[in-house]
Design an enzyme around this catalytic site. Structure first.
Site: not given
Ligand code: HEM
Ligand SMILES: *[C@@H]1O[C@H](CO)[C@@H](O)[C@H](O)[C@H]1NC(C)=O
Length: 329
Positions: A198, A255, A167, A71, A247, A81, A75
């Site tokens: 994962s 993983d 996105p 994030h 996962d 930021s 950006v």
């Molecule tokens: C198209 C790209 C992506 C979209 C649309 C997206 C969207 C989201 C959404 C909607 C959540 C759930 C938030 C919630 O309900 O609490 C989430 C969680 C998460 N995302 Fe993504 N994400 C994307 C790419 C990534 C990337 C590239 C990473 C890191 C390499 C990432 C890492 C995480 C992690 C670690 C969580 C879990 C956070 C937690 O449990 O506190 N995401 N993401």
């Protein structure tokens, strides 16, 4: 005559010095390995110690550090930021809809304070974002990644740009791929980075539209029944705490179970599911699902590119004293 340096070797000498001279004249140095080796020799160790301590107290901090780097760096720049609080005339990126569910920001201050007490005003919040993600990934069983440092912190938040640069959960794969492409990450790298899902959780509000009123036919039907039990309300309150995971078996381990799960029709977000079905990405999903080492290699490669997106260098930014506020000058 005897002690004159032969012309060919003096030319060679100048040739060697040229890059150094150019760097000196422009006054600009790029990101480098061990940027703090003289100004704060223990900087990277301190960050790692704090990340480990925090992980033992609150395991999900490591997960948060991974989401943070995405994030922040996506950006505009890896410039911390993301970490700025609301200030007069400035909205925080943390309050944007895309940051939904982000947590543990207060523990960034724990890391920053440990650095400030050893080397005041020396280590940037942007480098904390990068290195905490790097160290968090190792605690989550992911690969070890060598990262450069020397990022400076922005003075402003880019909240107004978050919606167009990060996105959404239901964006098309072509728009997701072009966003990643614009920071230099190809389809293979994108498939690896989405493997970040994962670990951690996804709240029901991000996928209930795929359960009610009609189940999304691309979801595994048995999984629909499971998810309906996890998310009984078709219109959850944004503050509702119910969630599931991509996962379910190893949500604390970075993983390839994510890639296996999305091939099984168990990806929660539309983007997760599209990754498995889009012809541009599905061959990589299959390869990663079959080979965790290959997933980790690609994850390292792509995270490194992300971590070097457009950093602020030298006087383009500052070293914030508190990651939540720009310095007062
Ligand atoms: C198209 C790209 C992506 C979209 C649309 C997206 C969207 C989201 C959404 C909607 C959540 C759930 C938030 C919630 O309900 O609490 C989430 C969680 C998460 N995302 Fe993504 N994400 C994307 C790419 C990534 C990337 C590239 C990473 C890191 C390499 C990432 C890492 C995480 C992690 C670690 C969580 C879990 C956070 C937690 O449990 O506190 N995401 N993401
Ligand atoms: C995507 O989800 C958002 C809510 O996050 C919703 O407002 C929007 O209408 C959805 N877009 C599509 C194309 O379904």
């Amino acid at each position: 005559m005897a002690n004159r340096i032969p012309r060919s070797s003096s030319c060679f000498f100048i040739f060697l010095l040229l890059p150094l001279l150019l760097q000196f004249c422009s006054g600009k140095s790029d990101l480098q390995l061990n940027y703090y080796s003289e100004s704060c020799p223990r900087a990277e160790e301190i960050i790692k110690e704090q990340v480990i301590n925090l992980y033992h107290k609150h395991g999900n901090t490591a997960i948060s550090w991974l989401r943070n780097i995405f994030h922040d760096c996506m950006v505009k720049s890896c410039d911390a930021s993301l970490l700025l609080d609301n200030a007069p005339g400035m909205e925080s990126e943390k309050n944007s809809a895309r940051s939904f569910g982000m947590r543990n920001f207060k523990y960034i201050n724990t890391i920053k304070q440990a650095l400030e007490s050893e080397c005041p005003g020396t280590v940037s919040c942007a480098d904390i974002v990068a290195l905490s993600a790097r160290d968090g990934v190792v605690l989550l069983g992911g690969p070890e990644i060598e990262m450069k440092t020397g990022r400076k912190d922005s003075k402003v938040s880019h909240a107004a740009d978050v919606d167009s640069l990060i996105p959404n959960h239901n964006d098309s794969m072509s728009s997701v791929l072009s966003r990643f492409q614009s920071v230099g990450i190809d389809a293979e790298g994108t498939v690896a980075l989405l493997g970040g899902h994962s670990v951690g959780r996804i709240h029901c509000i991000n996928f209930v539209d795929r359960l009610y009123p009609n189940a999304d036919p691309t979801l595994n039907p048995a999984h629909v029944e499971y998810l309906k039990r996890r998310c009984p309300s078709p219109k959850p309150d944004p503050k509702a705490v119910e969630y599931s995971r991509d996962d379910l078996a190893t949500p604390m381990v970075l993983d390839n179970l994510y890639h296996k799960s999305i091939l099984d029709g168990k990806g929660l977000l539309i983007v997760d599911q599209e990754l498995a079905s889009d012809p541009l990405t599905s061959p990589f999903v299959q390869k990663m699902a079959a080979d965790n080492d290959y997933f980790h290699d690609q994850f390292s490669r792509a995270l490194l590119i992300l971590s070097e997106n457009n950093p602020l260098l030298n006087d383009e930014g500052e070293i914030r004293k508190d990651c939540r506020f720009a310095n007062k000058n």
